[in-house]
Scaffold this motif. Structure first.
Motif, PDB file in Angstrom:
ATOM      1  N   TRP A 104      -5.526  -2.572   8.318  1.00 22.06           N
ATOM      2  CA  TRP A 104      -4.965  -3.396   9.399  1.00 22.06           C
ATOM      3  C   TRP A 104      -3.979  -4.405   8.812  1.00 22.06           C
ATOM      4  CZ3 TRP A 104      -4.410  -8.393  10.941  1.00 22.06           C
ATOM      5  CH2 TRP A 104      -4.033  -8.590  12.265  1.00 22.06           C
ATOM      6  N   ILE A 155       1.476  -8.279  18.920  1.00 20.46           N
ATOM      7  CA  ILE A 155       0.620  -9.227  19.641  1.00 20.46           C
ATOM      8  C   ILE A 155      -0.680  -8.534  20.047  1.00 20.46           C
ATOM      9  CG2 ILE A 155       0.375 -10.474  21.829  1.00 20.46           C
ATOM     10  CD1 ILE A 155       2.121 -12.074  20.158  1.00 20.46           C
ATOM     11  N   PHE A 156      -0.566  -7.307  20.563  1.00 22.34           N
ATOM     12  CA  PHE A 156      -1.778  -6.651  21.039  1.00 22.34           C
ATOM     13  C   PHE A 156      -2.683  -6.199  19.898  1.00 22.34           C
ATOM     14  CE2 PHE A 156       0.559  -6.688  24.986  1.00 22.34           C
ATOM     15  CZ  PHE A 156      -0.459  -7.096  25.845  1.00 22.34           C
ATOM     16  N   THR A 193       5.564  -6.725  20.791  1.00 19.61           N
ATOM     17  CA  THR A 193       4.489  -6.572  21.765  1.00 19.61           C
ATOM     18  C   THR A 193       3.309  -5.848  21.123  1.00 19.61           C
ATOM     19  OG1 THR A 193       6.165  -6.503  23.478  1.00 19.61           O
ATOM     20  CG2 THR A 193       3.972  -5.751  24.087  1.00 19.61           C
ATOM     21  N   LYS A 244     -13.057  -7.193  11.551  1.00 23.39           N
ATOM     22  CA  LYS A 244     -13.578  -8.385  10.871  1.00 23.39           C
ATOM     23  C   LYS A 244     -13.123  -8.395   9.410  1.00 23.39           C
ATOM     24  CE  LYS A 244     -16.994 -10.390  13.543  1.00 23.39           C
ATOM     25  NZ  LYS A 244     -17.255  -9.477  14.675  1.00 23.39           N
ATOM     26  N   LEU A 294      -3.559  -7.925  17.582  1.00 23.93           N
ATOM     27  CA  LEU A 294      -4.477  -9.023  17.265  1.00 23.93           C
ATOM     28  C   LEU A 294      -5.856  -8.754  17.844  1.00 23.93           C
ATOM     29  CD1 LEU A 294      -2.539 -12.327  17.812  1.00 23.93           C
ATOM     30  CD2 LEU A 294      -3.321 -11.302  15.692  1.00 23.93           C
ATOM     31  N   PHE A 295      -5.872  -8.120  19.016  1.00 24.89           N
ATOM     32  CA  PHE A 295      -7.145  -7.939  19.712  1.00 24.89           C
ATOM     33  C   PHE A 295      -7.985  -6.825  19.100  1.00 24.89           C
ATOM     34  CE2 PHE A 295      -4.161  -9.731  22.844  1.00 24.89           C
ATOM     35  CZ  PHE A 295      -4.776 -10.973  22.961  1.00 24.89           C
ATOM     36  N   ILE A 296      -7.358  -5.967  18.289  1.00 21.02           N
ATOM     37  CA  ILE A 296      -8.159  -4.916  17.653  1.00 21.02           C
ATOM     38  C   ILE A 296      -8.304  -5.182  16.151  1.00 21.02           C
ATOM     39  CG2 ILE A 296      -7.602  -3.122  19.336  1.00 21.02           C
ATOM     40  CD1 ILE A 296      -5.581  -2.106  17.081  1.00 21.02           C
ATOM     41  N   ARG A 297      -8.161  -6.479  15.778  1.00 24.75           N
ATOM     42  CA  ARG A 297      -8.239  -6.809  14.348  1.00 24.75           C
ATOM     43  C   ARG A 297      -9.685  -6.681  13.872  1.00 24.75           C
ATOM     44  NH1 ARG A 297      -7.370 -12.745  12.214  1.00 24.75           N
ATOM     45  NH2 ARG A 297      -8.559 -12.992  14.126  1.00 24.75           N
ATOM     46  N   HIS A 354      -0.196  -4.882   9.821  1.00 28.05           N
ATOM     47  CA  HIS A 354       0.228  -6.156  10.408  1.00 28.05           C
ATOM     48  C   HIS A 354       1.395  -6.755   9.623  1.00 28.05           C
ATOM     49  CE1 HIS A 354      -0.187  -9.939  12.580  1.00 28.05           C
ATOM     50  NE2 HIS A 354      -0.258 -10.602  11.444  1.00 28.05           N
TER      51      HIS A 354
END
Ligand SMILES: *[C@@H]1O[C@H](CO)[C@@H](O)[C@H](O)[C@H]1NC(C)=O
Ligand SMILES: *[C@@H]1O[C@H](CO)[C@@H](O)[C@H](O)[C@H]1NC(C)=O
Length: 403
Positions: free
Chosen positions: A316, A299-300, A296, A307, A302-305, A320
């Motif tokens: 990151w 998955i979340f 979980t 650039k 991903l939204f704070i990845r 990851h």
């Protein structure tokens, strides 16, 4: 190259899915007997991959049975019993089949099990005859025989049945102890002589077995196959410039569907755990919960990845990949723990070992190919100074991220 390997993997996966769907429809109804004997009822017993075929003649309370199971080791034993006085092993009037260690011939013996400590061959409390044992080519064994059901039990119309499989037989028919997994402990229930239905140990044994199978399949496919497959895509496909950005979407689809299926499977596991009184698989359960949490978070994240060119992106990435590998290892470990708990037919574990083994072989090959490609690119760019990590135009496409 990569795509042909991908196709191969997909083929392996679908073959496996085919095996699963085939296995689910395999029931006692497809079993046949050498002498073309027919029984009026057949039951897929809820645990230990065992089957009971039977015919009950009410007029003289004669129960004719064929019980099929696979010993836990090749020279082991299988047993089926009626317990007139209780539901467990103590008091069970048992028919036991094994290969006689001295003659190697299949034999069926009776055991009046008075207590857990005393399992010796003896006459039963009721009459049994025509006892015969058979060994099948797939390693399973069969007990055939007839039982005179005592009047009091015949009047009730149901009997308590119990079945078991064990690893070996010593001299004089000394049965070696069976395992004490849930599948062994749950191997009991009621048998309705007339309607031919069986009740599980804790009501609805059949549907519980089904739930366990669903739990096993969902989790094996998600944590055990989809996630490792998606990780392979991410790590190796992106070496190939042509696969950009397709690899990213494939990876995302694989991991996201793996997550959704995995969480569903995880839910079925929690439900099974809450329904199973007494026996707890703490290891399997805790790894499952840890997996859910890690996945979980993954998955979340991903939204704070950040650039691609952001200075925090490399941190990151480390996070990851680290979390990803932890999830893979725990996931595969837990699939194997699950196999040991559910004890499905051997072929399922073998099928999974083949699938995960092929994925591992593919990963090793791709790892080698990737490094060859990288060295080639490096040598063709050798005029440029090597920057120690990445070599040109800011792209990290060529470099598998070593963790
Ligand atoms: C019970 O009846 C069946 C057929 O009606 C017969 O085959 C069987 O031998 C009988 N068993 C006994 C114990 O009389
Ligand atoms: C089976 O065992 C029980 C308990 O030990 C005993 O009471 C019974 O007589 C035994 N039955 C036979 C047929 O030996």
């Amino acid at each position: 190259m990569a795509s042909s390997l991908t196709i191969k993997t997909i083929l392996t996966l679908s073959l496996w899915a085919l095996l699963i769907s085939h296995g689910l429809s395999l029931t006692c109804t497809s079993q046949t007997f050498t002498n073309n004997k027919l029984y009026t009822h057949c039951l897929d017993l809820p645990t230990l991959t065992s089957y009971l075929h039977f015919t009950y003649d009410e007029s003289n309370t004669t129960l004719s049975i064929a019980f099929i199971a696979t010993p836990s080791k090749s020279n082991g034993w299988i047993a089926w019993a009626i317990n007139p006085t209780g539901t467990g092993m103590a008091g069970a009037q048992s028919l036991v089949a094994y290969k006689d260690p001295s003659t190697a011939a299949m034999t069926v013996k009776t055991y009046n099990i008075s207590s857990y400590s005393s399992v010796v061959q003896s006459k039963l409390d009721f009459e049994v005859w025509d006892l015969r044992g058979e060994e099948m080519s797939d390693g399973s064994m069969m007990i055939l025989g007839k039982v005179k059901v005592p009047e009091e039990l015949a009047a009730k119309g149901t009997v308590n049945q119990i079945w078991q499989v064990g690893p070996g037989v010593g001299t004089g028919g000394m049965l070696e102890k069976h395992a004490f997994l849930t599948s062994n402990l749950d191997a009991k229930g009621t048998l309705d002589l007339k309607s031919g239905e069986s009740g599980g140990a804790s009501s609805g044994g059949g549907s519980r077995a089904k739930k366990k199978n669903i739990h096993g399949i969902l989790n094996t496919v998600s944590w055990g196959i989809l996630l490792p497959f998606g990780a392979i895509i991410a790590r190796y496909l992106r070496t190939f410039e042509a696969a950009d950005p397709a690899w990213f979407y494939l990876h995302a689809i694989c991991q996201f569907s793996g997550y959704v299926v995995g969480v569903t499977g995880w839910g079925t596991g929690l439900k099974l755990g809450s329904e199973s009184k007494g026996v707890q698989y703490t290891g399997h359960r805790n790894i499952g919960i840890a997996l859910f949490c890690l996945a979980t978070v993954q998955i979340f994240a991903l939204f704070i990845r950040p650039k691609k060119d952001h200075k925090f992106r490399s941190y990151w990435n480390i996070y990851h990949h680290g979390l990803g590998y932890a999830i893979l290892i725990l996931g595969i470990l837990n699939v194997f723990k699950g196999f040991d708990i559910l004890m499905p037919e051997k072929k399922w574990k073998s099928a999974y070992i083949i699938v995960i083994g092929s994925l591992a072989v593919i990963a090793v090959l791709l790892e080698a190919i990737t490094w060859i490609i990288i060295f080639k690119r490096k040598s063709s760019n050798s005029t440029k100074p090597y920057d120690g990590y990445n070599n040109n135009n800011g792209s990290n496409r060529q470099q598998p991220v070593a963790i």
